[in-house]
Design an enzyme around this catalytic site. Structure first.
Site, short mmCIF file in Angstrom:
data_model
loop_
_atom_site.label_atom_id
_atom_site.label_comp_id
_atom_site.label_asym_id
_atom_site.label_seq_id
_atom_site.Cartn_x
_atom_site.Cartn_y
_atom_site.Cartn_z
NE ARG A 166 -0.83 117.79 21.59
CZ ARG A 166 0.08 117.93 22.74
NH1 ARG A 166 -0.30 116.74 23.66
NH2 ARG A 166 0.56 118.90 23.12
CE LYS A 188 -13.94 117.77 4.37
NZ LYS A 188 -14.60 118.62 3.18
CD GLU A 230 -25.24 117.88 1.88
OE1 GLU A 230 -24.53 117.66 0.90
OE2 GLU A 230 -25.00 119.00 2.64
CE LYS A 272 -18.63 112.51 4.31
NZ LYS A 272 -19.33 113.33 4.59
CD GLU A 282 -12.27 118.01 0.55
OE1 GLU A 282 -13.18 117.63 1.44
OE2 GLU A 282 -12.50 119.17 0.10
NE ARG A 286 -14.14 113.79 2.76
CZ ARG A 286 -13.93 113.53 4.18
NH1 ARG A 286 -12.91 113.00 4.65
NH2 ARG A 286 -14.85 113.82 4.90
CG ASN A 290 -16.34 120.24 -0.88
OD1 ASN A 290 -17.01 120.10 0.18
ND2 ASN A 290 -15.23 119.94 -1.15
CG HIS A 293 -21.08 121.52 -0.23
ND1 HIS A 293 -22.30 120.77 -0.98
CD2 HIS A 293 -21.52 121.58 0.92
CE1 HIS A 293 -22.72 120.15 0.01
NE2 HIS A 293 -22.36 120.38 1.00
CG HIS A 297 -19.97 126.34 1.96
ND1 HIS A 297 -18.80 125.70 2.12
CD2 HIS A 297 -20.89 125.60 2.97
CE1 HIS A 297 -18.92 124.49 2.62
NE2 HIS A 297 -20.25 124.35 2.99
CG HIS A 314 -25.09 122.79 5.00
ND1 HIS A 314 -24.28 123.47 4.57
CD2 HIS A 314 -25.08 121.36 4.52
CE1 HIS A 314 -23.47 122.56 3.92
NE2 HIS A 314 -23.91 121.25 3.77
#
Ligand SMILES: NC(=O)c1ccc[n+]([C@@H]2O[C@H](COP(=O)([O-])OP(=O)(O)OC[C@H]3O[C@@H](n4cnc5c(N)ncnc54)[C@H](O)[C@@H]3O)[C@@H](O)[C@H]2O)c1
Ligand SMILES: [Zn+2]
Length: 408
Positions: A166, A188, A230, A272, A282, A286, A290, A293, A297, A314
């Site tokens: 965990r 993330k 980025e 960031k 998010e 935040r 994206n 993205h 994606h 990417h």
């Protein structure tokens, strides 16, 4: 004559460097050190502290941090360490990092877990192998995963750390520009499914981030450019003056100039870190990160994550996505055409793709976007901009407008 000249030079010179028997690179190095440039830029790692729900952590940026090893050694609490990496990085950076760690922390039990490189490997199967490696190591709750590599290794190893017992510590040691400026910061983690990118994952902030900018010297030019996409993103959503800065330093950045690179990494991490500290999970702004993205994606997924074999990687897909997001913003009357043109020109300057790859069906891309996490029950949600430096989250974007941009 020559003796006269030598005496004269000796009188007026502030610094003298002996060039006898030295090659150009060595003379260049000597000049830089003499001028103090190396001291300012490379030898002095810079540190940024980031707030996170798991506690504050430091981002260290500087050249030679892996060989030095102190920041890494200090970030490790327990006795067990799993270094997760990929086959490319294992050949180049792993020996340096491992040697530093063994030298500074002989008390540690260290295992190395190496996966094949590439986005296509960011899978549940590879995650399972990573946690199996932790089991084999006998990793306890105070064990640490060291994620040494690009964003693929960082996301996957971070997810292994998030899920093992965990949640154990992960130290992110990014070796690509993209990972230094983006994926290693903010917590993330996750893996892809055939149905979409990053669909399985967890928020799991690192215990530390160690970005050795010297590692970038071995990065293929294409991956450097992908990382610059980025970097451009931060200017696009947060700060138009950063876009000017990037424009001014485009050549230096493409040439891997250490000062420009270190500054780009640090500034990107700052943008960031600020937004993830405000909004770690998010729920709000935040999501601006994206930008580009949702389109990007969809392209990556539709191409089957084939960046290594003819598709876009990417950062390249994000470059195309940002151009489309800017166009969509113009089409919806939110921003001027001139802003979209400027973004396009900057991305082209960095040698990045700016068009949807031939052969991709716009309606198939749209279908992918409906499944993207950025879509919610209300309809398509996009990160757009109200002009350079002013990212904005927009709900209920009409599919017809998206289709027009995709087809254009
Ligand atoms: N977690 C986040 O917040 C976040 C943010 C942005 C991107 N990402 C993820 O990051 C991934 C992309 O990361 P990436 O662009 O770093 O790709 P990557 O990890 O695939 O690395 C690119 C290539 O460079 C090689 N490489 C890495 N470091 C090297 C070095 N120093 N010298 C030579 N070769 C080197 C790798 O082996 C690989 O072949 C995507 O999966 C994306 O979803 C995550
Ligand atoms: Zn990204």
């Amino acid at each position: 004559m020559s003796a006269v000249r030598t005496a004269l030079y000796a009188q007026v010179a502030d610094i003298r460097i002996d060039t006898n028997g030295r090659d150009a690179a060595s003379v260049h190095g000597a000049v830089e050190s003499a001028l103090g440039l190396v001291d300012i830029v490379a030898r002095e790692p810079r540190r940024l502290d980031v707030e996170s729900p798991r506690g504050a952590y430091a981002i260290h940026v500087g050249a030679g941090l892996l060989a030095d090893g102190r920041q890494l050694a200090e970030a490790i609490r327990g006795r067990h360490v799993l270094i997760a990496t990929d086959a490319n990085v294992a050949r180049i950076q792993l020996p340096v990092l491992e040697a530093s760690l063994r030298r500074l922390r002989p008390d540690l039990v260290i295992a190395v877990h190496c996966m094949p490189p590439g986005e296509a490997e960011k899978t549940l199967g590879r995650w399972q192998e990573a946690v199996a490696a932790l089991a084999k190591l006998g990793a306890t709750r105070d064990a640490t995963v060291v994620a040494l590599g690009g964003g693929v290794v960082g996301d996957l190893a971070g997810f292994a750390a998030a899920t093992w017992m965990r949640g154990i510590d992960v130290v992110q040691v990014p070796t690509t520009l993209l990972a230094m400026v983006d994926s290693s910061v903010g917590g993330k983690t996750g893996v892809d499914l055939p149905a979409g990118k990053n669909l399985v994952g967890a928020f799991h902030p690192p215990a530390a981030v160690i970005a050795d900018t010297a590692a970038l010297s071995t990065l293929p030019a294409r991956e450097l450019r992908a990382g610059l996409a980025e970097v451009v993103k931060y200017g696009a959503i947060f700060d138009a003056t950063f876009l000017d800065w990037l424009d001014d330093r485009a050549e230096a950045l493409l040439a891997g100039d250490p000062e420009a690179t270190a500054e780009a990494v640090l500034r990107s991490c700052r943008y960031k870190a600020d937004v993830v500290a405000r909004d770690p999970f998010e729920r709000g702004d935040r999501a601006l990160l994206n930008f580009g993205h949702t389109f990007g994606h969809a392209i990556e997924t539709e191409q089957g994550y084939t960046g290594a074999t003819g598709g876009l990687v990417h950062g390249e897909a994000v470059a195309v996505g940002m151009v489309l997001a800017a166009r969509l913003s113009t089409a919806l009357g939110r921003a001027a055409q001139a802003d979209a043109d400027r973004l396009l020109a900057l991305l082209q300057r960095f040698g990045l793709p700016t068009r949807v790859p031939a052969g991709l069906d716009p309606s198939a891309l749209l279908a992918r976007m409906r499944l993207d996490k950025k879509a919610d029950a209300a309809g398509l949600r996009f990160v757009l901009w109200d002009g350079a430096g002013r990212g904005v989250i927009v709900r209920d974007v009409p599919e017809s407008a998206v289709m027009a941009v995709l087809a254009g």
